[in-house]
Design a protein around this motif. Sequence first.
Motif, mmCIF file in Angstrom:
data_model
loop_
_atom_site.group_PDB
_atom_site.id
_atom_site.type_symbol
_atom_site.label_atom_id
_atom_site.label_comp_id
_atom_site.label_asym_id
_atom_site.label_seq_id
_atom_site.Cartn_x
_atom_site.Cartn_y
_atom_site.Cartn_z
ATOM 1 N N TYR A 32 0.836 -1.201 0.000
ATOM 2 C CA TYR A 32 0.000 0.000 0.000
ATOM 3 C C TYR A 32 0.867 1.247 0.000
ATOM 4 O O TYR A 32 2.069 1.199 0.308
ATOM 5 C CB TYR A 32 -0.957 0.013 1.198
ATOM 6 N N TYR A 33 0.254 2.369 -0.367
ATOM 7 C CA TYR A 33 0.905 3.677 -0.396
ATOM 8 C C TYR A 33 -0.062 4.677 0.208
ATOM 9 O O TYR A 33 -1.201 4.794 -0.225
ATOM 10 C CB TYR A 33 1.249 4.050 -1.839
ATOM 11 N N ASN A 34 0.396 5.379 1.244
ATOM 12 C CA ASN A 34 -0.427 6.375 1.921
ATOM 13 C C ASN A 34 0.260 7.736 1.794
ATOM 14 O O ASN A 34 1.133 8.068 2.597
ATOM 15 C CB ASN A 34 -0.618 5.998 3.388
ATOM 16 N N PRO A 35 -0.097 8.533 0.786
ATOM 17 C CA PRO A 35 0.572 9.824 0.587
ATOM 18 C C PRO A 35 0.270 10.837 1.688
ATOM 19 O O PRO A 35 0.988 11.822 1.831
ATOM 20 C CB PRO A 35 0.039 10.300 -0.764
ATOM 21 N N MET A 36 -0.755 10.609 2.489
ATOM 22 C CA MET A 36 -1.141 11.539 3.547
ATOM 23 C C MET A 36 -0.535 11.162 4.908
ATOM 24 O O MET A 36 -0.879 11.776 5.913
ATOM 25 C CB MET A 36 -2.676 11.582 3.676
ATOM 26 N N ALA A 37 0.355 10.195 4.944
ATOM 27 C CA ALA A 37 0.939 9.724 6.200
ATOM 28 C C ALA A 37 1.696 10.847 6.891
ATOM 29 O O ALA A 37 2.432 11.600 6.269
ATOM 30 C CB ALA A 37 1.868 8.553 5.943
ATOM 31 N N ALA A 38 1.499 10.939 8.192
ATOM 32 C CA ALA A 38 2.191 11.940 9.000
ATOM 33 C C ALA A 38 2.658 11.297 10.297
ATOM 34 O O ALA A 38 2.061 10.331 10.778
ATOM 35 C CB ALA A 38 1.248 13.104 9.296
ATOM 36 N N GLY A 39 3.715 11.806 10.851
ATOM 37 C CA GLY A 39 4.218 11.291 12.115
ATOM 38 C C GLY A 39 4.760 9.882 11.996
ATOM 39 O O GLY A 39 5.592 9.590 11.150
ATOM 40 N N GLN A 40 4.280 8.982 12.835
ATOM 41 C CA GLN A 40 4.758 7.603 12.883
ATOM 42 C C GLN A 40 4.112 6.689 11.842
ATOM 43 O O GLN A 40 4.506 5.541 11.707
ATOM 44 C CB GLN A 40 4.501 7.018 14.283
ATOM 45 N N ALA A 41 3.123 7.185 11.113
ATOM 46 C CA ALA A 41 2.416 6.357 10.128
ATOM 47 C C ALA A 41 3.353 5.933 8.998
ATOM 48 O O ALA A 41 4.231 6.684 8.576
ATOM 49 C CB ALA A 41 1.228 7.111 9.560
ATOM 50 N N VAL A 42 3.161 4.729 8.515
ATOM 51 C CA VAL A 42 3.968 4.189 7.423
ATOM 52 C C VAL A 42 3.426 4.733 6.107
ATOM 53 O O VAL A 42 2.239 4.620 5.819
ATOM 54 C CB VAL A 42 3.923 2.645 7.426
ATOM 55 N N ARG A 43 4.304 5.307 5.298
ATOM 56 C CA ARG A 43 3.897 5.925 4.030
ATOM 57 C C ARG A 43 3.810 4.898 2.899
ATOM 58 O O ARG A 43 2.901 4.948 2.082
ATOM 59 C CB ARG A 43 4.903 7.010 3.662
ATOM 60 N N LEU A 44 4.766 3.974 2.865
ATOM 61 C CA LEU A 44 4.837 3.008 1.770
ATOM 62 C C LEU A 44 5.242 1.654 2.315
ATOM 63 O O LEU A 44 6.203 1.543 3.074
ATOM 64 C CB LEU A 44 5.862 3.477 0.729
ATOM 65 N N ASN A 45 4.501 0.617 1.914
ATOM 66 C CA ASN A 45 4.807 -0.748 2.326
ATOM 67 C C ASN A 45 4.642 -1.642 1.106
ATOM 68 O O ASN A 45 3.552 -1.710 0.533
ATOM 69 C CB ASN A 45 3.865 -1.188 3.451
ATOM 70 N N VAL A 46 5.735 -2.297 0.697
ATOM 71 C CA VAL A 46 5.699 -3.188 -0.463
ATOM 72 C C VAL A 46 6.341 -4.510 -0.065
ATOM 73 O O VAL A 46 7.437 -4.530 0.482
ATOM 74 C CB VAL A 46 6.467 -2.589 -1.667
ATOM 75 N N ASN A 47 5.661 -5.616 -0.350
ATOM 76 C CA ASN A 47 6.220 -6.941 -0.110
ATOM 77 C C ASN A 47 7.192 -7.230 -1.260
ATOM 78 O O ASN A 47 6.795 -7.637 -2.347
ATOM 79 C CB ASN A 47 5.098 -7.977 -0.053
ATOM 80 N N GLN A 48 8.481 -6.992 -1.015
ATOM 81 C CA GLN A 48 9.503 -7.112 -2.063
ATOM 82 C C GLN A 48 9.612 -8.537 -2.608
ATOM 83 O O GLN A 48 9.888 -8.733 -3.793
ATOM 84 C CB GLN A 48 10.868 -6.660 -1.520
ATOM 85 N N GLU A 49 9.378 -9.518 -1.758
ATOM 86 C CA GLU A 49 9.455 -10.915 -2.194
ATOM 87 C C GLU A 49 8.387 -11.227 -3.237
ATOM 88 O O GLU A 49 8.666 -11.829 -4.269
ATOM 89 C CB GLU A 49 9.302 -11.822 -0.973
ATOM 90 N N ARG A 50 7.146 -10.802 -2.977
ATOM 91 C CA ARG A 50 6.053 -11.044 -3.927
ATOM 92 C C ARG A 50 6.220 -10.204 -5.191
ATOM 93 O O ARG A 50 5.905 -10.654 -6.293
ATOM 94 C CB ARG A 50 4.694 -10.750 -3.284
ATOM 95 N N LEU A 51 6.740 -8.979 -5.041
ATOM 96 C CA LEU A 51 6.994 -8.141 -6.207
ATOM 97 C C LEU A 51 8.019 -8.795 -7.125
ATOM 98 O O LEU A 51 7.828 -8.858 -8.342
ATOM 99 C CB LEU A 51 7.479 -6.757 -5.769
ATOM 100 N N ALA A 52 9.093 -9.324 -6.542
ATOM 101 C CA ALA A 52 10.118 -10.016 -7.327
ATOM 102 C C ALA A 52 9.526 -11.244 -8.019
ATOM 103 O O ALA A 52 9.848 -11.523 -9.192
ATOM 104 C CB ALA A 52 11.286 -10.417 -6.440
ATOM 105 N N TYR A 53 8.653 -11.980 -7.328
ATOM 106 C CA TYR A 53 8.009 -13.143 -7.930
ATOM 107 C C TYR A 53 7.199 -12.747 -9.158
ATOM 108 O O TYR A 53 7.322 -13.345 -10.225
ATOM 109 C CB TYR A 53 7.107 -13.850 -6.918
ATOM 110 N N TRP A 54 6.356 -11.716 -9.006
ATOM 111 C CA TRP A 54 5.507 -11.309 -10.125
ATOM 112 C C TRP A 54 6.318 -10.740 -11.277
ATOM 113 O O TRP A 54 5.983 -10.967 -12.442
ATOM 114 C CB TRP A 54 4.436 -10.331 -9.664
ATOM 115 N N GLN A 55 7.400 -10.041 -10.988
ATOM 116 C CA GLN A 55 8.248 -9.544 -12.064
ATOM 117 C C GLN A 55 8.920 -10.704 -12.795
ATOM 118 O O GLN A 55 9.088 -10.657 -14.013
ATOM 119 C CB GLN A 55 9.286 -8.566 -11.526
#
Length: 76
Positions: A32-55
């Motif tokens: 997911y990508y949250n462009p409105m994230a502020a403070g401690q909130a996570v802005r971007l989270n990508v499962n790199q393992e699954r992304l590599a699999y699909w690529q």
Amino acid sequence: MVIVRLARGGSKKRPFYSINVCDGRFIERIGYYNPMAAGQAVRLNVNQERLAYWQSQGAQLSETVARLVKEAKAAA
């Protein structure tokens, strides 16, 4: 063609994007990508393992997802 792209969610003026693998229909959510994230909130989270699999299976990244993945790798 399988593509990794953003799917918009959230409310009006508060966007939240899921990073999805699609081939005309939804296959899998890999982050997911949250462009409105502020403070401690996570802005971007990508499962790199699954992304590599699909690529490896031939999935193409949309321009925006490619930019976000590059940003995530630089931050890590």
